[in-house]
Design an enzyme around this catalytic site. Sequence first.
Site, PDB file in Angstrom:
ATOM      1  CG  HIS A  11      -4.648   6.405  -2.908  1.00  0.00           C
ATOM      2  ND1 HIS A  11      -3.725   5.940  -1.993  1.00  0.00           N
ATOM      3  CD2 HIS A  11      -4.253   7.670  -3.214  1.00  0.00           C
ATOM      4  CE1 HIS A  11      -2.810   6.857  -1.777  1.00  0.00           C
ATOM      5  NE2 HIS A  11      -3.103   7.921  -2.507  1.00  0.00           N
ATOM      6  CG  ASN A  12     -11.653   5.691  -0.986  1.00  0.00           C
ATOM      7  OD1 ASN A  12     -11.919   6.864  -1.176  1.00  0.00           O
ATOM      8  ND2 ASN A  12     -11.348   5.206   0.215  1.00  0.00           N
ATOM      9  CG  PHE A  13     -15.893   7.500  -6.262  1.00  0.00           C
ATOM     10  CD1 PHE A  13     -17.061   7.948  -5.661  1.00  0.00           C
ATOM     11  CD2 PHE A  13     -15.550   8.007  -7.515  1.00  0.00           C
ATOM     12  CE1 PHE A  13     -17.884   8.873  -6.298  1.00  0.00           C
ATOM     13  CE2 PHE A  13     -16.369   8.923  -8.166  1.00  0.00           C
ATOM     14  CZ  PHE A  13     -17.540   9.360  -7.554  1.00  0.00           C
TER      15      PHE A  13
ATOM     16  CG  HIS B 162      -8.114  10.499  -2.690  1.00  0.00           C
ATOM     17  ND1 HIS B 162      -7.608  11.571  -1.975  1.00  0.00           N
ATOM     18  CD2 HIS B 162      -7.278  10.322  -3.747  1.00  0.00           C
ATOM     19  CE1 HIS B 162      -6.503  12.021  -2.564  1.00  0.00           C
ATOM     20  NE2 HIS B 162      -6.283  11.281  -3.650  1.00  0.00           N
TER      21      HIS B 162
HETATM   22  C1  LIG Z   1       7.777  13.676  -0.675  1.00  0.00           C
HETATM   23  O1  LIG Z   1       6.993  12.510  -0.690  1.00  0.00           O
HETATM   24  C2  LIG Z   1       6.149  12.301   0.381  1.00  0.00           C
HETATM   25  C3  LIG Z   1       6.097  13.184   1.455  1.00  0.00           C
HETATM   26  C4  LIG Z   1       5.223  12.914   2.530  1.00  0.00           C
HETATM   27  C5  LIG Z   1       4.406  11.775   2.494  1.00  0.00           C
HETATM   28  N1  LIG Z   1       3.495  11.460   3.495  1.00  0.00           N
HETATM   29  C6  LIG Z   1       3.628  11.849   4.802  1.00  0.00           C
HETATM   30  O2  LIG Z   1       4.516  12.518   5.195  1.00  0.00           O
HETATM   31  C7  LIG Z   1       2.568  11.427   5.800  1.00  0.00           C
HETATM   32  C8  LIG Z   1       2.242   9.984   5.741  1.00  0.00           C
HETATM   33  N2  LIG Z   1       1.415  12.237   5.794  1.00  0.00           N
HETATM   34  C9  LIG Z   1       0.527  12.581   4.850  1.00  0.00           C
HETATM   35  N3  LIG Z   1       0.580  12.148   3.545  1.00  0.00           N
HETATM   36  C10 LIG Z   1      -0.479  12.612   2.774  1.00  0.00           C
HETATM   37  C11 LIG Z   1      -1.477  13.450   3.211  1.00  0.00           C
HETATM   38  C12 LIG Z   1      -2.352  13.702   2.135  1.00  0.00           C
HETATM   39  N4  LIG Z   1      -1.880  13.012   1.081  1.00  0.00           N
HETATM   40  N5  LIG Z   1      -0.769  12.339   1.486  1.00  0.00           N
HETATM   41  C13 LIG Z   1      -0.098  11.433   0.636  1.00  0.00           C
HETATM   42  C14 LIG Z   1      -0.712  10.250   0.330  1.00  0.00           C
HETATM   43  C15 LIG Z   1      -0.084   9.347  -0.494  1.00  0.00           C
HETATM   44  C16 LIG Z   1       1.159   9.618  -1.017  1.00  0.00           C
HETATM   45  C17 LIG Z   1       1.793  10.815  -0.709  1.00  0.00           C
HETATM   46  C18 LIG Z   1       1.152  11.724   0.138  1.00  0.00           C
HETATM   47  C19 LIG Z   1       1.847  13.046   0.460  1.00  0.00           C
HETATM   48  C20 LIG Z   1      -1.454  13.894   4.560  1.00  0.00           C
HETATM   49  O3  LIG Z   1      -2.315  14.651   5.044  1.00  0.00           O
HETATM   50  N6  LIG Z   1      -0.433  13.417   5.330  1.00  0.00           N
HETATM   51  C21 LIG Z   1       4.483  10.899   1.405  1.00  0.00           C
HETATM   52  C22 LIG Z   1       5.338  11.157   0.351  1.00  0.00           C
END
Ligand SMILES: COc1ccc(NC(=O)[C@H](C)Nc2nc3c(cnn3-c3ccccc3C)c(=O)[nH]2)cc1
Length: 326
Positions: free
Chosen positions: A72-74, A76
């Site tokens: 979560h940097n610049f 992103h």
């Molecule tokens: C419904 O809340 C959620 C659902 C999924 C996830 N994260 C994941 O399933 C995993 C770790 N993958 C994932 N998570 C991702 C991506 C992009 N942003 N992101 C992300 C980053 C921080 C917080 C939440 C998300 C979804 C990605 O390409 N993949 C995190 C929170």
Amino acid sequence: LNMSSLQVTEEVREHLKTPIFDNWQWEEAEMLVLLQVMYTDLDFLTAFHIELEVLQNFLFEVYCHYNNIPFHNFQHCFCVTQMMYGLIWLTDLRSKLGRIDLLIMLTSALCHDLDHPGYNNVYQINAQTDLALRYNDISPLENHHCAVAFGILAKPECNILKNLTSEQYKHIRGGMIKCILATDMARHNEILSKFKVIQPVFNFTNRDHKEVLMKIMVKVSDISNEARPMAVAEPWLDCLLQEFFNQSDTEKLKGLPVTPFMDRDKVSKPSSQTNFIQFVLLPLFTELTKLFPCLEQHILEPVRRALEYYSDMERASKEEQSTTKA
Ligand SMILES: COc1ccc(NC(=O)[C@H](C)Nc2nc3c(cnn3-c3ccccc3C)c(=O)[nH]2)cc1
């Protein structure tokens, strides 16, 4: 930092409007100039009487308020803003939404993760941090990102909204608060369900319809890494897992609950990503593509290819495990 130093060629300006833009090729100083190009090419400076120097001060102050953490940097922030910029051009939203709504979406994308500490809301709440205390456990991070954004806009030398009417300012402030708070993934199903209801009868003159679409556009831009070429997208997953593992390591040290998909001893990169693409990305991108069919080739097909890529990787790693066991 001389912002106008980098002469942005016509070819780069066109490339900037596409989702295949590769952030890894650019220095952060160059990204600041490209962000300036996005605001000028959408005619925001003439439409809202924004002085170029004030825009440059604003962008630099935003840059200074992103932290040097793995995900979560610049960079992103730049990716999310560039994806939003590309979606605005690809969907021809300039002909369907007012310019003030475009300004809300682009500036929300730019500011949506300001001063992110690298530890998510679950951590903030479980560890009872200052942010959780200040925001009563209600989307502490997203409330903070938005408050930092308006803290920057409160500085006269950075206030790109200073020449707007109070009516326009209230509209932008309300829109940015809604869009930035909508990036809390805990609200993902709430927002997508609302959009699924209105999408078949979408009406671009309906305020509520436009509000949900703007939230969806910021959400899509926020989690859109897998819509980019694999060479651009895959490093982002490594960065994300680095940040997640850092958090779960801290949680283990502090005896706090650990989220399974963040635990380095439990998570497998391919299986967590196939789940994410299958159950989060594809339903979200499919719904937006129903409203803007031209997005099929630009964001839906790359995500289907990414699902194939991670599914193959998952199968390969399972086969490998079974052979090593045998
Ligand atoms: C419904 O809340 C959620 C659902 C999924 C996830 N994260 C994941 O399933 C995993 C770790 N993958 C994932 N998570 C991702 C991506 C992009 N942003 N992101 C992300 C980053 C921080 C917080 C939440 C998300 C979804 C990605 O390409 N993949 C995190 C929170």
